[in-house]
Design an enzyme around this catalytic site. Sequence first.
Site, PDB file in Angstrom:
ATOM      1  CG  LEU A 101     -12.563   7.469   4.999  1.00  0.00           C
ATOM      2  CD1 LEU A 101     -13.123   7.204   3.707  1.00  0.00           C
ATOM      3  CD2 LEU A 101     -13.800   7.151   5.986  1.00  0.00           C
ATOM      4  CG  HIS A 102      -8.347  11.570   3.070  1.00  0.00           C
ATOM      5  ND1 HIS A 102      -7.623  10.121   2.657  1.00  0.00           N
ATOM      6  CD2 HIS A 102      -8.004  12.376   2.050  1.00  0.00           C
ATOM      7  CE1 HIS A 102      -7.345  10.208   1.514  1.00  0.00           C
ATOM      8  NE2 HIS A 102      -7.551  11.587   1.047  1.00  0.00           N
TER       9      HIS A 102
END
Length: 145
Positions: A101-102
């Site tokens: 995730l980012h």
Amino acid sequence: PICCVFCLPEQTDTDVQRFVLHRAEHCFVIMNIYPYSNGHLMVTPYRHVSNITELEPAELHEIMDYVQKSAFVLRQAFNPQGINIGINIGEAAGAGIREHLHVHLVPRWNGDHSFMAVMAETNVIPEHLRSTYGRLKPLFNNLQR
């Protein structure tokens, strides 16, 4: 062991080469090495998770805190007319690296993505990544925790 480009080692000796701008307790801020525009940043949890629903409350809160701080830094450094902030979860949503995730922060200016980006699949970046890093790093160093 490093399992993906967003899994950082504990030691910080490669942070400059990796374009890491700031390390917090649960997340870090890193430059996108394939930016859509100058100052394209990402706020990323240390933990290797692929979905926002997998984050612990402390991680989620700190990530959002650093999204806000990063937007403040981008305004100081570049004075953009807007900022796109987003999370792509899963391949169907456009996640290039879907395993970790980012949150993207992309500074925007009126008319910044002309026909070049649409027709030629080309990004026009007028500043070298090292110059951008040099401009942003001191601003992150001066942030209040």
